[in-house]
Write an enzyme that holds these catalytic residues in place. Structure first.
Site, mmCIF file in Angstrom:
data_model
loop_
_atom_site.group_PDB
_atom_site.id
_atom_site.type_symbol
_atom_site.label_atom_id
_atom_site.label_comp_id
_atom_site.label_asym_id
_atom_site.label_seq_id
_atom_site.Cartn_x
_atom_site.Cartn_y
_atom_site.Cartn_z
ATOM 1 N N ASP A 301 0.987 -1.170 0.105
ATOM 2 C CA ASP A 301 0.050 -0.053 -0.104
ATOM 3 C C ASP A 301 1.011 1.149 -0.016
ATOM 4 O OD1 ASP A 301 -2.197 1.664 0.092
ATOM 5 O OD2 ASP A 301 -3.218 0.698 1.763
ATOM 6 N N TRP A 302 0.424 2.401 -0.315
ATOM 7 C CA TRP A 302 1.136 3.745 -0.788
ATOM 8 C C TRP A 302 1.785 3.966 0.658
ATOM 9 C CZ3 TRP A 302 -0.188 1.244 -4.528
ATOM 10 C CH2 TRP A 302 -0.058 1.638 -5.768
#
Length: 811
Positions: A301-302
């Protein structure tokens, strides 16, 4: 999963192979050719290029002139490498608003992969500098709506439409679906997730993945795993038993991987039993690949995780959004002997294998012109099919004599199509309830509408910024305080109109969890007064009131649900929402949705309410001083212990006999159904049993019925929930008097619980009960069978054991 691995697992389960086995792997000519191509590309790459491919090209938003990026200088990508910077700035022009890109090396035959959100539809920038045309996407119903259809074929159709927009706008991988379990009603992103039940979650996600990927584009199922809260999501340590992990929090992902093979998986921000998900070899290699046979690549995930070297070793192949510092860290780790280059080769190979399938690599000429009108029809039908009729005192569908409608509630005029954050969609329009009523031929009260419009303009002008920082940053909005409806206004509207509609709106999103307070989980005093005043005024004149819930998740209903004449749960139904609601109210669509999550009497009745969302623990605060490179928020040392263990949702309420407002699986229809001929084909289990039931439409309107199959296991050696959903089905549209036989197969794995001591799926010997039901509390027929002896169905990796003792809830 290749054929040899499937055969090996099957033989092991049958006891036909000794512990020491030799398996010859068979590959097709196409697979051999692909592998040769991948090996050739890897051999041609420098260490630097490998690191640049494994690390994303950074976060980028096309901003208006004069507006500063919250992520620093977006143009100077890597001051130490002008060629890399030029490449990155070039690929960022491909699809503005995409969440990320991978590096491109044309001379090596490596094309970029464009990655874009999200679960309710493609999220890209709708307007681009220097262009007059727009790039809007369809806002489809949120995942909770789709799960409420209990219709995997419909979800597949939505996926096909969504995937077409991904393809035609030039995107390679859609960062969806979201499929974390709805452990607690207050999770801010529950609208992105399907259900409190892992079977429903897995089946819906598999259908969505197959639909999207039928277009030749990829998906990224997320957030893997146990990402069940937004509070301190980047640092929370989820402490969960191995059994609860396997039976609940991993099971949906397992179903999606085995049935649909998503191109990618997105690892979650949180820690699982002490280790960041993106750094967990147990999670990403032992479970995901060795146990389940996942064939694609894993991305973070970012800003997820903290150590790129640990992520590579764990099997997290791609770091997103990525930074030059992380690239340099990987190179340095290899050069200093901290990381074998062979590990990077394996990670690169997985990314390249997916690249070979991608539209970019295969030079697809995308049009940037998907058929949005056709997709609007898809979302309108899907939303209507996912709406749940909670209450109906015989007033719905609306009689032909109903013409004039008084619409109360802010959300009647400012309808909420979906949640906020990365799960939001930049759609061209949202049909409000007022617009839907007009489109459906109803007359709305102009004076009342003007009052609301004036109020909303003033209320928005004076409203504070959203509490959720991500909502504020991404331009999302939260509902303003409800307009006061006096007794005098209600009485006037009752005189002038045939019926009243009251819309209650709620919104939430990425970056923050909800609160068990009025205005969120509970109605405010103003909202309650509106329901009371309007109902009293209309009932006094013999007229009816319908409440429409325009919400993304569960709210309290028990204290007021019997005041109006009907309650329709519309959820957040996408851009055609107003039309879909009116389709149901008018009877154009007979509601067939059923709840995929329980509505408790009050928040504190839930099994996780005493521990959600956890508590702060000792440790350093702020961004961890390591290789994280990018972070949406400070990392607060936080811990959330899942003491409820396997007792989540209906598994808890049914087992402990807790009264609820609306049970899992509940939903009414405008017609009635009769169940009969509930039968089973054998009384002793051998490989599988088959259960059948006849469903007949005994009412006056055509309709569909969702049939649920629950299993009660012996529970001698292990604690067991009273009921576990093991299958479900939905009839075709049955005309009055028509009937349909539904058949369900229960296999050995469906009997099993996870035995932590043996790391195996085990079915206990004894008597089993199968319940055919209209909801978790509405059993229509019961049959049973016996399992003569214990059955060890599958032995899997011993992984993700918690380091601390958990005080588990037990019967």
């Amino acid at each position: 999963m290749n054929d040899s691995r499937l055969l090996t697992k099957k033989l092991i389960r049958m006891g036909a192979i000794a512990p020491l086995i030799l398996v010859m792997t068979y590959c097709t000519p196409k697979q051999n050719n692909e592998q040769a191509k991948i090996d050739q590309i890897i051999a041609s790459m420098t260490l630097k290029e490998k690191a640049q491919l494994l690390v994303g090209t950074g976060m980028y938003f096309e901003l208006p002139e004069g507006v500063q990026s919250p992520f620093g200088d977006q143009e100077a990508v890597d001051p130490q490498d002008s060629a890399y910077s030029a490449m990155v700035n070039h690929i960022r022009t491909f699809v503005p608003g995409a969440a990320g890109n991978t590096s491109m090396f044309n001379e090596k035959g490596i094309t970029t992969q464009v990655l874009a959100d999200g679960p309710a539809g493609l999220r890209i920038q709708p307007k681009r500098k220097g262009e007059e045309r727009t790039y809007y996407c369809t806002a489809f119903p949120i995942a909770t709506v789709l799960a409420s259809t209990w219709d995997t074929a419909l979800v597949n159709n939505v996926g096909q439409a969504m995937g077409n927009e991904v393809l035609e706008y030039g995107v390679d991988v859609l960062l969806a679906p979201g499929m974390n379990l709805q452990r607690d009603p207050l999770c801010g992103r529950n609208f992105e997730y399907y259900s409190e039940d892992p079977l429903v979650t897995g089946k819906m996600a598999a259908a969505m993945v197959k639909g999207v990927q039928s277009n030749g584009v990829g998906t990224s199922i997320k957030h893997f795993a146990v990402n069940n809260q937004e509070t301190n999501r980047m640092s929370v340590d989820a402490i969960v038993s191995q059994r609860a992990l396997r039976e609940l929090y991993l099971k949906g992902f397992e179903i999606a991987v085995k049935e649909a093979q998503p191109w990618t998986v997105m690892s979650s921000y949180n820690k699982v039993n002490g280790t960041y998900a993106s750094e967990s070899h147990d999670l990403l290699t032992k479970i995901l690949r060795d146990d389940w046979g996942f064939e694609g690549y894993v991305m973070t995930d970012w800003g997820g995780g903290s150590d790129v070297v640990a992520q590579m070793k764990a099997g997290n192949d791609m770091i997103q959004p990525g930074s030059p510092d992380q690239i340099h860290s990987l190179i340095k780790a290899v050069e200093e002997g901290q990381l074998e280059e062979s590990v990077l080769n394996k990670n690169v190979g997985r990314i390249l294998r997916i690249m070979l399938k991608s539209p970019k690599y295969n030079d697809f000429k995308y049009s940037s012109n998907p058929d949005l009108k056709t997709h609007a029809k898809v979302t309108r039908q899907a939303a209507a099919d996912g709406m749940v009729l909670l209450e109906n005192n015989g007033i719905l569908p609306l009689a032909a004599s109903i013409k004039k409608v008084a619409a109360f509630g802010n959300s009647s005029y400012d309808f909420i199509s979906g949640g906020t954050g990365s799960g939001d969609v930049n759609e061209a329009y949202t049909v409000s309830l007022i617009q839907g009523l007009k489109n459906g031929g109803y007359e709305t009260n102009a004076a009342l509408m003007k009052s609301y419009e004036n109020y909303l303009v003033e209320a928005r002008a004076n409203a504070p910024k959203p509490k959720n920082w991500l909502t504020a940053m991404m331009g999302g909005k939260t509902p303003v305080a409800e307009m006061i409806v006096s007794k005098e206004l209600a009485a006037q509207m009752a005189q002038e109109n045939d019926i009243a509609l009251i819309t209650i709106g709620r919104n939430s999103g990425e970056g923050g969890d909800r609160e068990p307070l009025p205005g969120d989980f509970y109605l405010t005093d103003v909202e309650m007064e509106m329901v009371l005043n309007v109902t009293e005024a209309f009932h006094l004149l013999g007229k009816q009131v319908v409440v429409v819930l325009n919400v993304g998740g569960v709210i309290e209903t028990a204290s007021w649900k019997n005041i109006p004449d009907a309650v329709l749960l519309a959820w957040q139904p996408g851009q055609e929402g107003g039309n879909s609601v009116v389709d149901v109210l008018s009877g154009k669509v007979n509601p067939s949705g059923k709840l995929a999550i329980t509505f408790p009497l009050k928040y504190k009745d839930g099994s996780s309410s005493n521990t959600f969302p956890g508590h702060e623990v000792e440790g350093e605060t702020g961004n961890e001083a390591d290789l994280s490179g990018f972070s949406f928020m400070n990392r607060v040392p936080w811990e959330s212990t899942y003491n409820e263990d396997i007792y989540v949702g209906y598994r808890y309420y049914n087992t402990f006999d807790i009264a609820v407002s609306y049970p899992f699986g509940h939903g009414k229809s405008y017609t009635t159904f009769e169940y009969s001929n509930v039968t089973i084909n054998k009384d002793k289990f051998n490989e599988k049993v088959t259960v059948s039931a006849m469903v007949k439409n005994t009412g006056g309107l055509a309709g569909r019925e969702v049939v649920q199959v629950y299993l009660t296991a012996p529970g001698k050696s292990m604690d067991k929930p009273t009921d576990v959903l093991v299958d479900f089905g939905k009839t075709r549209l049955l005309k009055p008097g028509e009937e349909e036989a539904l058949t369900f197969e229960i296999e050995a794995i469906d009997l099993c619980s996870f035995d932590e001591d043996r790391s195996a799926w085990v079915a206990e010997a004894g008597k089993y009960e199968v319940k055919i039901a209209a909801s978790a509390k509405d059993v229509q027929g019961t049959v049973g069978f016996e399992l003569p002896g214990e059955l060890v169905v599958e032995t899997v990796s011993n992984a993700l054991a918690p380091a601390m003792e958990i005080n588990k809830l037990k019967k």
